[in-house]
Design a protein around this motif. Sequence first.
Motif, PDB file in Angstrom:
ATOM      1  N   THR A 127       0.830  -1.216   0.000  1.00 32.75           N
ATOM      2  CA  THR A 127       0.000   0.000   0.000  1.00 32.75           C
ATOM      3  C   THR A 127       0.863   1.265   0.000  1.00 32.75           C
ATOM      4  O   THR A 127       0.769   2.097   0.909  1.00 32.75           O
ATOM      5  N   PRO A 128       1.745   1.416  -1.031  1.00 33.93           N
ATOM      6  CA  PRO A 128       2.587   2.624  -1.075  1.00 33.93           C
ATOM      7  C   PRO A 128       1.748   3.866  -1.363  1.00 33.93           C
ATOM      8  O   PRO A 128       0.563   3.758  -1.716  1.00 33.93           O
ATOM      9  N   VAL A 129       2.372   5.027  -1.235  1.00 44.12           N
ATOM     10  CA  VAL A 129       1.714   6.303  -1.549  1.00 44.12           C
ATOM     11  C   VAL A 129       1.140   6.229  -2.964  1.00 44.12           C
ATOM     12  O   VAL A 129       1.796   5.762  -3.888  1.00 44.12           O
ATOM     13  N   GLY A 130      -0.112   6.646  -3.090  1.00 43.71           N
ATOM     14  CA  GLY A 130      -0.773   6.639  -4.400  1.00 43.71           C
ATOM     15  C   GLY A 130      -1.738   5.477  -4.586  1.00 43.71           C
ATOM     16  O   GLY A 130      -2.574   5.500  -5.485  1.00 43.71           O
ATOM     17  N   THR A 131      -1.628   4.428  -3.715  1.00 46.70           N
ATOM     18  CA  THR A 131      -2.529   3.261  -3.819  1.00 46.70           C
ATOM     19  C   THR A 131      -3.969   3.677  -3.497  1.00 46.70           C
ATOM     20  O   THR A 131      -4.204   4.502  -2.625  1.00 46.70           O
ATOM     21  N   TYR A 132      -4.931   3.064  -4.218  1.00 48.32           N
ATOM     22  CA  TYR A 132      -6.343   3.230  -3.860  1.00 48.32           C
ATOM     23  C   TYR A 132      -6.773   2.010  -3.043  1.00 48.32           C
ATOM     24  O   TYR A 132      -6.561   0.872  -3.465  1.00 48.32           O
ATOM     25  N   ILE A 133      -7.379   2.245  -1.893  1.00 46.31           N
ATOM     26  CA  ILE A 133      -7.823   1.133  -1.035  1.00 46.31           C
ATOM     27  C   ILE A 133      -9.327   1.224  -0.818  1.00 46.31           C
ATOM     28  O   ILE A 133      -9.851   2.270  -0.407  1.00 46.31           O
ATOM     29  N   ALA A 134     -10.037   0.124  -1.112  1.00 48.66           N
ATOM     30  CA  ALA A 134     -11.464   0.036  -0.787  1.00 48.66           C
ATOM     31  C   ALA A 134     -11.580  -0.775   0.497  1.00 48.66           C
ATOM     32  O   ALA A 134     -11.042  -1.884   0.591  1.00 48.66           O
ATOM     33  N   SER A 135     -12.259  -0.224   1.485  1.00 51.18           N
ATOM     34  CA  SER A 135     -12.327  -0.874   2.806  1.00 51.18           C
ATOM     35  C   SER A 135     -13.386  -1.976   2.804  1.00 51.18           C
ATOM     36  O   SER A 135     -14.578  -1.696   2.824  1.00 51.18           O
ATOM     37  N   GLN A 136     -12.916  -3.220   2.801  1.00 46.29           N
ATOM     38  CA  GLN A 136     -13.842  -4.355   2.929  1.00 46.29           C
ATOM     39  C   GLN A 136     -14.414  -4.386   4.332  1.00 46.29           C
ATOM     40  O   GLN A 136     -15.572  -4.627   4.543  1.00 46.29           O
ATOM     41  N   LYS A 137     -13.514  -4.202   5.281  1.00 45.02           N
ATOM     42  CA  LYS A 137     -13.906  -4.140   6.695  1.00 45.02           C
ATOM     43  C   LYS A 137     -13.276  -2.917   7.316  1.00 45.02           C
ATOM     44  O   LYS A 137     -12.225  -2.456   6.867  1.00 45.02           O
ATOM     45  N   SER A 138     -13.930  -2.414   8.369  1.00 44.87           N
ATOM     46  CA  SER A 138     -13.337  -1.325   9.140  1.00 44.87           C
ATOM     47  C   SER A 138     -13.328  -1.691  10.607  1.00 44.87           C
ATOM     48  O   SER A 138     -14.297  -2.257  11.119  1.00 44.87           O
ATOM     49  N   ILE A 139     -12.227  -1.340  11.244  1.00 43.16           N
ATOM     50  CA  ILE A 139     -12.127  -1.517  12.694  1.00 43.16           C
ATOM     51  C   ILE A 139     -12.242  -0.122  13.295  1.00 43.16           C
ATOM     52  O   ILE A 139     -11.419   0.751  13.021  1.00 43.16           O
ATOM     53  N   LEU A 173      -8.184   1.790  26.075  1.00 45.09           N
ATOM     54  CA  LEU A 173      -8.288   2.468  24.780  1.00 45.09           C
ATOM     55  C   LEU A 173      -9.709   2.437  24.232  1.00 45.09           C
ATOM     56  O   LEU A 173      -9.962   2.944  23.134  1.00 45.09           O
ATOM     57  N   GLY A 174     -10.644   1.819  24.966  1.00 42.18           N
ATOM     58  CA  GLY A 174     -12.038   1.760  24.498  1.00 42.18           C
ATOM     59  C   GLY A 174     -12.353   0.398  23.903  1.00 42.18           C
ATOM     60  O   GLY A 174     -11.581  -0.555  24.055  1.00 42.18           O
ATOM     61  N   ASN A 175     -13.491   0.311  23.237  1.00 49.99           N
ATOM     62  CA  ASN A 175     -13.965  -0.966  22.729  1.00 49.99           C
ATOM     63  C   ASN A 175     -14.029  -0.928  21.204  1.00 49.99           C
ATOM     64  O   ASN A 175     -14.973  -0.392  20.632  1.00 49.99           O
ATOM     65  N   PRO A 176     -13.029  -1.494  20.507  1.00 51.40           N
ATOM     66  CA  PRO A 176     -13.037  -1.416  19.043  1.00 51.40           C
ATOM     67  C   PRO A 176     -14.173  -2.257  18.453  1.00 51.40           C
ATOM     68  O   PRO A 176     -14.519  -3.295  18.997  1.00 51.40           O
ATOM     69  N   TYR A 177     -14.774  -1.767  17.369  1.00 50.48           N
ATOM     70  CA  TYR A 177     -15.855  -2.523  16.712  1.00 50.48           C
ATOM     71  C   TYR A 177     -15.475  -2.784  15.259  1.00 50.48           C
ATOM     72  O   TYR A 177     -14.800  -1.979  14.632  1.00 50.48           O
ATOM     73  N   VAL A 178     -15.903  -3.951  14.755  1.00 49.65           N
ATOM     74  CA  VAL A 178     -15.539  -4.344  13.394  1.00 49.65           C
ATOM     75  C   VAL A 178     -16.795  -4.473  12.538  1.00 49.65           C
ATOM     76  O   VAL A 178     -17.720  -5.211  12.879  1.00 49.65           O
ATOM     77  N   VAL A 179     -16.838  -3.717  11.448  1.00 47.24           N
ATOM     78  CA  VAL A 179     -18.008  -3.714  10.561  1.00 47.24           C
ATOM     79  C   VAL A 179     -17.561  -3.939   9.113  1.00 47.24           C
ATOM     80  O   VAL A 179     -16.411  -3.674   8.766  1.00 47.24           O
ATOM     81  N   SER A 180     -18.502  -4.430   8.295  1.00 42.87           N
ATOM     82  CA  SER A 180     -18.189  -4.710   6.886  1.00 42.87           C
ATOM     83  C   SER A 180     -18.848  -3.682   5.993  1.00 42.87           C
ATOM     84  O   SER A 180     -19.940  -3.194   6.291  1.00 42.87           O
ATOM     85  N   SER A 181     -18.218  -3.424   4.848  1.00 43.02           N
ATOM     86  CA  SER A 181     -18.840  -2.564   3.843  1.00 43.02           C
ATOM     87  C   SER A 181     -19.829  -3.386   3.039  1.00 43.02           C
ATOM     88  O   SER A 181     -19.851  -4.613   3.118  1.00 43.02           O
ATOM     89  N   ASN A 182     -20.641  -2.718   2.242  1.00 40.11           N
ATOM     90  CA  ASN A 182     -21.641  -3.384   1.418  1.00 40.11           C
ATOM     91  C   ASN A 182     -20.955  -4.186   0.301  1.00 40.11           C
ATOM     92  O   ASN A 182     -20.159  -3.627  -0.470  1.00 40.11           O
ATOM     93  N   THR A 183     -21.256  -5.477   0.202  1.00 41.82           N
ATOM     94  CA  THR A 183     -20.527  -6.346  -0.742  1.00 41.82           C
ATOM     95  C   THR A 183     -20.827  -5.982  -2.203  1.00 41.82           C
ATOM     96  O   THR A 183     -19.934  -6.054  -3.053  1.00 41.82           O
ATOM     97  N   GLU A 184     -22.057  -5.576  -2.494  1.00 42.43           N
ATOM     98  CA  GLU A 184     -22.401  -5.198  -3.877  1.00 42.43           C
ATOM     99  C   GLU A 184     -21.572  -3.972  -4.301  1.00 42.43           C
ATOM    100  O   GLU A 184     -21.046  -3.914  -5.413  1.00 42.43           O
ATOM    101  N   LEU A 185     -21.429  -3.008  -3.384  1.00 40.55           N
ATOM    102  CA  LEU A 185     -20.631  -1.814  -3.712  1.00 40.55           C
ATOM    103  C   LEU A 185     -19.164  -2.173  -3.915  1.00 40.55           C
ATOM    104  O   LEU A 185     -18.504  -1.644  -4.808  1.00 40.55           O
ATOM    105  N   ILE A 186     -18.657  -3.103  -3.082  1.00 41.94           N
ATOM    106  CA  ILE A 186     -17.252  -3.504  -3.251  1.00 41.94           C
ATOM    107  C   ILE A 186     -17.069  -4.116  -4.636  1.00 41.94           C
ATOM    108  O   ILE A 186     -16.133  -3.786  -5.366  1.00 41.94           O
ATOM    109  N   GLU A 187     -18.001  -5.012  -5.020  1.00 42.51           N
ATOM    110  CA  GLU A 187     -17.901  -5.661  -6.333  1.00 42.51           C
ATOM    111  C   GLU A 187     -17.930  -4.636  -7.463  1.00 42.51           C
ATOM    112  O   GLU A 187     -17.178  -4.716  -8.418  1.00 42.51           O
ATOM    113  N   ASN A 188     -18.832  -3.642  -7.350  1.00 43.17           N
ATOM    114  CA  ASN A 188     -19.000  -2.668  -8.436  1.00 43.17           C
ATOM    115  C   ASN A 188     -17.895  -1.619  -8.489  1.00 43.17           C
ATOM    116  O   ASN A 188     -17.578  -1.104  -9.550  1.00 43.17           O
TER     117      ASN A 188
END
Length: 290
Positions: A127-139, A173-188
């Motif tokens: 993931t060098p500078v300039g990479t585009y990343i789509a978040s499948q999951k977020s913490i 540090l609190g309670n981290p939560y893990v969520v997923s992005s919409n799979t149809e949007l990731i595919e498209n």
Amino acid sequence: MKKKFFAPSELIINEDGSIFHLHVKPEDLADKVVLVGDPGRVVLVASHFEKVESEASSREFRTVTGIYKGKRITVVSTGIGCDNIDIVVNELDALANIDFKTREEKDKLRSLTLVRIGTCGGLQPNTPVGTYIASQKSIGFDGLLNFYARRNEVCDLDFEREFKRQVKWDNQLGNPYVVSSNTELIENIAKEDMVRGVTIACGGFFGPQGRELRLPLQDPNLNEKIESFEYKGLRVTNFEMESSALAGLSLLMGHKALTCCMVIANRLAKEANSAYKNTIDGLIEKVLDR
Ligand code: R1P
Ligand code: URA
């Protein structure tokens, strides 16, 4: 069943009929919404529209609705941080799903498509500078979703447990939560030119992302542990500050959400591009087209 009524203190509507912070009226919201951090990026996104229908501006929230290749799109800036995502996503949802005249929830859910175009810090060699990343999951290190009911129904609890175990998470540090992005949007949207990643959304740019200037960190080794974390073939790819709140609130409300970011700093290589404003247009065009 009696409909829920939202009192003026809970749903604040301005005198001109627009929602409190965004200053947008219900009729000015498109079903497809692009969210960006920087109000200046709204201008860049809207420069691709063939027609502008409406504009609004208040504090860091700048909104333009227009037409791009025949599609009606709203672009709105959220400023920095998950606290602003709480405001923007709740207000967008209210514009779509609450009748402003009766102050009652509408009978039928209007589901929005919410895509964030942001910047981020890369954490891996791929993931060098300039990479585009789509978040499948977020913490979410930000804690926002913990304040809403049904949080456990939309979070990946196994992933949360494993993350806390591997990085030896300190509950202070609190309670981290893990969520997923919409799979149809990731595919498209995330084609072969975007890395599909796991994004950590932090409640700050410095300490919470392991940046040490004059203040020492509570756990100076946390980033190293995050970089080597692995679960079911997934690794943490990047840090930013909004994707978890966006994905989490959208899951709870019935909207589709995805975050796509351009890497402007790589924490491993210790490199950054502060002139990214000239290059983020490539990501904007890809997301608008897809
Ligand atoms: C920090 O510089 C900001 O940049 C990133 C972070 O998430 C945070 O909002 O995104 P934006 O460029 O979209 O603001
Ligand atoms: N935005 C962030 O939140 N972190 C970075 O390192 C770069 C952009």
